[in-house]
Design an enzyme around this catalytic site. Structure first.
Site, mmCIF file in Angstrom:
data_model
loop_
_atom_site.group_PDB
_atom_site.id
_atom_site.type_symbol
_atom_site.label_atom_id
_atom_site.label_comp_id
_atom_site.label_asym_id
_atom_site.label_seq_id
_atom_site.Cartn_x
_atom_site.Cartn_y
_atom_site.Cartn_z
ATOM 1 C CG HIS A 80 19.651 16.550 44.431
ATOM 2 N ND1 HIS A 80 20.906 16.742 43.900
ATOM 3 C CD2 HIS A 80 19.470 17.564 45.319
ATOM 4 C CE1 HIS A 80 21.469 17.799 44.454
ATOM 5 N NE2 HIS A 80 20.619 18.321 45.319
ATOM 6 C CB CYS A 81 19.787 13.914 38.948
ATOM 7 S SG CYS A 81 20.703 12.792 40.011
ATOM 8 C CB ILE A 82 15.378 15.842 37.107
ATOM 9 C CG1 ILE A 82 14.372 15.627 38.243
ATOM 10 C CG2 ILE A 82 15.898 14.508 36.561
ATOM 11 C CD1 ILE A 82 13.083 14.947 37.809
#
EC number: 3.5.3.12
Length: 364
Positions: free
Chosen positions: A354-356
């Site tokens: 989700h962060c990338i």
């Protein structure tokens, strides 16, 4: 032509849609920092390829890549992944990309938050960060959409919304003195309402244990639909994550959302605990950035997944709880295919799938 707006999304009738709504595409940034990604980022690049290629089966993907890495990325990625040259400082698209908002007519605009590398001069994870701070505006220019530039420090991973008036965040992150020290909690909440177009902010005390982003909410929970979230969980009362998840669970199950719904909480058992090995730590170049130490506990979470069109791109770790995570998410997303990606290399860098990634909602 893209232009900067001088009002706020809420005043203009725009709001942040839920991530479960249909997307036009997904944006990512290619990793290359040898002081954050081990062995010159080569292992991480292979995992980013796997994530991008998995998402590209369900929606378009654009990978932003530095000049030096353009040919390498183009050769490794599937041909249906678009590659665009853009200068950057690291590869956390969720935190540096634009937050896309929409109105009732399906028009979209971007929100360009101030980015300070998760703590600025008082403890940011790297310096400089000016290239990353410019990415949101550049993406809006490429997409030819208008945007709002705030004077408010925020990373995309620190907020989740249900697309129906409710926003979730953590006090650990947004009340951290390294973000917006001159603002009160009430002023921060007002900024969230104005720029995300929400009616209610649900504050959770803490994020995942040992999360170097100061407890981003996207590592703690994910929003399935309005009134339903999955929450990182452990039954081990001796684990430092237990108290954090229990506090969140108690608040969520005793709070109504913006539309007066009781919130359903599905527990998603955490992996591990997982720790950095000596070999992994030694593969990272040592300089002035955040260090990685052997036996350091990593903030591993299955909640850090990406919702693509008709698919869930789920990080797994070769852990005994991987299969349970797949089963749990398949039960709450019965119409989605669960696509798993071995994601330890992303976790070593400080985040996960989700962060990338950053979704771009569909326009009418």
């Amino acid at each position: 032509m893209s232009k900067k707006m001088n009002s706020t999304p809420k005043k203009d009738g725009f709001w942040m849609p839920g991530e479960w709504e249909k997307h036009d595409q997904c944006w990512m940034i290619w990793p290359e920092r040898s002081d954050n990604w081990r062995l010159g980022a080569k292992p991480a690049q292979r995992v980013f390829v796997n994530v991008a290629n998995a998402i590209a089966k369900y929606e378009k993907v654009t990978m932003l890549v530095s000049h030096q890495q353009f040919e390498n990325a183009r050769n490794l990625l599937d041909q249906n992944v678009r590659v665009i040259e853009m200068s950057n400082d690291d590869s956390w698209m969720r935190d540096v990309g634009p937050t896309i908002v929409k109105n009732k007519d399906g028009e979209i605009r971007g929100v360009d938050w101030v980015f300070n590398a998760w703590e600025g001069f008082k403890g940011g994870l790297y310096f400089p960060w000016d290239k990353d701070d410019a990415i949101a505006r550049k993406v809006c220019e490429i997409c030819n959409i208008d945007y709002y530039r705030t004077d408010f420090v925020l990373e995309g991973g620190s907020i989740h919304t249900d697309g129906d008036g409710t926003l979730y965040t953590t006090e650990e992150c947004l009340l951290n003195e390294n973000r917006n020290p001159d603002l009160t909690k009430e002023q921060i909440e007002e900024n969230l309402k104005e720029y995300c177009g929400v009616e209610k902010v649900i504050w959770l005390p803490l994020g995942v244990y040992n999360d170097e982003t100061n407890g981003h909410v996207d590592n703690l929970l994910n929003v399935v639909s309005p009134g339903h979230v999955v929450l990182t969980w452990t039954d081990d009362t001796t684990d430092p994550q237990y108290e954090r998840s229990k506090l969140a669970y108690d608040i969520l199950t005793n709070t109504l959302d913006a539309k007066g719904r009781k919130i359903k909480v599905t527990k998603l058992h955490q992996p591990g605990p997982l720790f950095i090995t000596k070999e992994e730590a030694e593969g990272i170049d040592v300089c002035d950035t955040m260090s990685r130490e052997p036996e350091q506990r990593m903030p591993a979470s299955y909640a850090n997944y990406y919702i693509a069109n008709n698919a869930i791109i789920l990080p797994i770790f070769g852990d005994k709880y991987d299969d349970l995570a797949v089963k749990t998410l398949q039960s709450v997303y019965p119409n989605h295919k669960i696509e798993t990606v071995m994601a330890r290399e992303i976790l070593l860098g400080g985040g996960n799938i989700h962060c990338i990634t950053q979704q771009q909602p569909t326009t009418k």
